[in-house]
Design a protein around this motif. Structure first.
Motif, short mmCIF file in Angstrom:
data_model
loop_
_atom_site.label_atom_id
_atom_site.label_comp_id
_atom_site.label_asym_id
_atom_site.label_seq_id
_atom_site.Cartn_x
_atom_site.Cartn_y
_atom_site.Cartn_z
N GLU A 328 0.81 -1.21 0.00
CA GLU A 328 0.00 0.00 0.00
C GLU A 328 0.85 1.27 0.00
N MET A 329 2.15 1.09 0.14
CA MET A 329 3.07 2.25 0.16
C MET A 329 3.73 2.37 -1.21
N ASN A 330 3.64 3.53 -1.84
CA ASN A 330 4.21 3.71 -3.17
C ASN A 330 5.73 3.72 -3.11
N PHE A 331 6.35 2.71 -3.73
CA PHE A 331 7.80 2.67 -3.85
C PHE A 331 8.15 3.30 -5.19
N ALA A 332 8.74 4.50 -5.16
CA ALA A 332 8.94 5.27 -6.38
C ALA A 332 10.14 6.20 -6.23
N PRO A 333 10.85 6.48 -7.35
CA PRO A 333 12.04 7.34 -7.27
C PRO A 333 11.71 8.82 -7.32
N THR A 334 10.85 9.26 -6.41
CA THR A 334 10.48 10.68 -6.40
C THR A 334 10.07 11.08 -5.00
N LEU A 335 9.68 12.32 -4.84
CA LEU A 335 9.26 12.82 -3.54
C LEU A 335 8.28 13.95 -3.74
N GLY A 336 7.61 14.36 -2.67
CA GLY A 336 6.77 15.54 -2.71
C GLY A 336 5.33 15.29 -3.10
N ASP A 337 4.94 14.03 -3.27
CA ASP A 337 3.54 13.75 -3.59
C ASP A 337 2.67 14.02 -2.37
N ILE A 338 1.37 14.17 -2.60
CA ILE A 338 0.46 14.38 -1.48
C ILE A 338 0.39 13.14 -0.59
N SER A 343 11.65 5.74 -1.34
CA SER A 343 12.65 5.66 -2.39
C SER A 343 13.90 4.98 -1.89
N HIS A 344 14.57 4.28 -2.81
CA HIS A 344 15.80 3.56 -2.51
C HIS A 344 16.91 4.22 -3.31
N ALA A 345 17.77 4.98 -2.63
CA ALA A 345 18.74 5.84 -3.31
C ALA A 345 19.70 5.05 -4.19
N ALA A 346 20.13 3.88 -3.73
CA ALA A 346 21.13 3.12 -4.50
C ALA A 346 20.60 2.67 -5.85
N SER A 347 19.30 2.49 -5.97
CA SER A 347 18.73 2.04 -7.24
C SER A 347 18.02 3.15 -8.01
N SER A 348 18.05 4.37 -7.47
CA SER A 348 17.36 5.46 -8.18
C SER A 348 18.20 6.73 -8.21
N SER A 349 18.00 7.63 -7.26
CA SER A 349 18.59 8.97 -7.33
C SER A 349 20.12 8.95 -7.37
N HIS A 350 20.76 7.97 -6.71
CA HIS A 350 22.22 7.95 -6.63
C HIS A 350 22.81 6.69 -7.25
N ARG A 351 22.07 6.08 -8.18
CA ARG A 351 22.57 4.88 -8.84
C ARG A 351 23.78 5.20 -9.73
N ALA A 360 30.59 6.39 0.90
CA ALA A 360 31.21 7.56 1.53
C ALA A 360 30.14 8.52 2.05
N LEU A 361 28.96 8.49 1.44
CA LEU A 361 27.86 9.35 1.88
C LEU A 361 26.95 8.65 2.88
N GLY A 362 27.23 7.39 3.18
CA GLY A 362 26.38 6.65 4.11
C GLY A 362 25.18 6.01 3.43
N ILE A 363 25.21 5.93 2.09
CA ILE A 363 24.10 5.35 1.34
C ILE A 363 24.41 3.88 1.07
N THR A 364 23.85 3.01 1.87
CA THR A 364 24.03 1.58 1.70
C THR A 364 22.89 1.00 0.87
N GLU A 365 22.94 -0.31 0.62
CA GLU A 365 21.84 -0.98 -0.09
C GLU A 365 20.59 -1.04 0.79
#
Length: 391
Positions: A328-338, A343-351, A360-365
């Protein structure tokens, strides 16, 4: 016959009315007709106001930009086709071959890529430095440095930049300070009041707020900077569509209400997640255990935003298990929806970063970013309980 053809070709005006539309009319016209060449000259030379070609501006973009201008306390801002279009227009408008830029080392992934991979192809070099440490920013300055780009609250690690220190350094060295205010928005932080020269937004996110309009915004205090940026927007065709501007203006009408409710939910959800099994860390600037909590309290006046990040003890397997257990939770590479999105940074925004660069940024899997929405908080708590239970 000639008269019939003439009547068919005539463009009728809107019917006159003693009442007016409550909402801003949508004006999708690409081109605008002027009465004669002299008038067109006057428009292009700034002696008369009028629209010409929608790549050079259109009414819906003007209306939206003026409303964001009012929020940021500036005038003359421009809307763009996306947040990255605003970043692109700023970088290419203000920099030239041989210039050097300092960027926060925890920027949005595509901003990092632009600084480290794209701009160097044009002879513009970049150094990344820790925005939470103003001394690190100053240490990166070279004789060729022209500009500093930082996010107030970083994406996705939610570190809070030393904006006061960085602004002082930019002023001391005569550098242009560009602030990406997407996460904080002027509801929490008015960047121009804190020394920013240029402010950027991904309007797609919290401002539009419904995941149905892709837009950016950029404004500059200095007239020459503003002209250089707007010229780049027009030349590169970075202008947004009227429809997206029209949709985003609608979203702005509920912005304060949405932001306040989502922020309230985020604080409660961060506290709730902290007690669930399988968690390594939860990051929310409003929590006392956040490394920049005191700075966030002073800088953001207690407005800690709607973004929450957390890191699981496990890696990709547990990340997959968590998202699958929350249908029921939207898993999506975005933010700011109502509504809330995960989001999973390693597979989207910081892939685009290497595993070492992400580490180095603390972004793990097992690192997730949550854009908290306006749902009933008990529903959010229950859904995350369901997800963490499988860990």
């Amino acid at each position: 016959m000639t008269k019939d053809v003439s009547e068919l070709a005539r463009r009728p005006a809107f019917p006159e009315s003693v009442s007016r539309a409550v909402t801003t009319p949508l004006q999708p016209s690409v081109v605008y007709a002027s009465p004669d060449p002299d008038t067109l000259d006057a428009q292009y030379e700034g002696r008369a106001f009028g629209y010409t070609y929608s790549r050079e501006g259109h009414p819906n973009a003007s209306v939206l930009a003026s409303k964001i201008d009012a929020m940021e306390g500036v005038s003359g801002g421009w809307c763009t086709a996306s947040g990255m279009a605003a970043v692109t227009a700023t970088m290419l408008g203000l920099l030239r071959q041989g210039d050097h830029i300092i960027g926060g080392d925890q920027l949005y992934g595509r901003s990092l890529r632009m600084l480290t991979q794209d701009l160097p192809r044009y002879g513009i070099t970049a150094t990344l430095a820790d925005p939470t440490d103003a001394a690190a920013i100053e240490a990166a300055i070279t004789p060729a440095t022209k500009l500093i780009l930082v996010e107030v609250v970083s994406n996705p690690t939610l570190r809070v930049a030393d904006m006061e220190g960085i602004a002082a350094i930019a002023k001391k060295h005569g550098l242009i300070l560009v602030v990406d205010n997407t996460f904080t928005t002027p509801r929490a932080f008015k960047a121009f009041d804190h020394g920013a020269d240029v402010v950027i937004h991904s309007v797609t996110k919290l401002m539009a707020g419904h995941s149905d309009a892709m837009l950016g915004y950029v404004a500059a205090k200095d007239r020459d900077h503003a002209e250089a940026i707007s010229t780049t927007i027009i030349t590169l065709g970075l202008t947004p569509s009227p429809y997206d501007c029209w949709m985003a203006e609608r979203g702005l009408m509920s912005f304060n209400l949405r932001y306040d409710r989502a922020e309230e939910n985020a604080a409660a959800l961060a506290e709730h997640i902290a007690g669930l099994p399988g968690l390594d860390a939860v990051l929310y600037p409003g929590r006392a255990d956040h490394p920049d909590h005191n700075r966030a309290g002073d800088l953001l006046r207690g407005r800690f935003g709607n973004m929450v990040s957390f890191r699981l003890k496990g890696g990709r397997d547990q990340a997959n298990a968590l998202t699958r257990a929350m249908p029921e939770m939207n898993f999506a590479p975005t933010l700011g929806d109502i509504g809330t999105t995960v989001s999973h940074a390693a597979s989207s925004s910081h892939r685009g970063l290497t595993p070492e660069g992400r580490a180095a940024l603390g972004i793990t899997e097992g690192f997730f970013r949550v854009s908290v929405g306006v749902e009933e908080i008990e529903l959010l708590k229950a859904e995350f309980e369901r997800g963490f239970a499988v860990l």
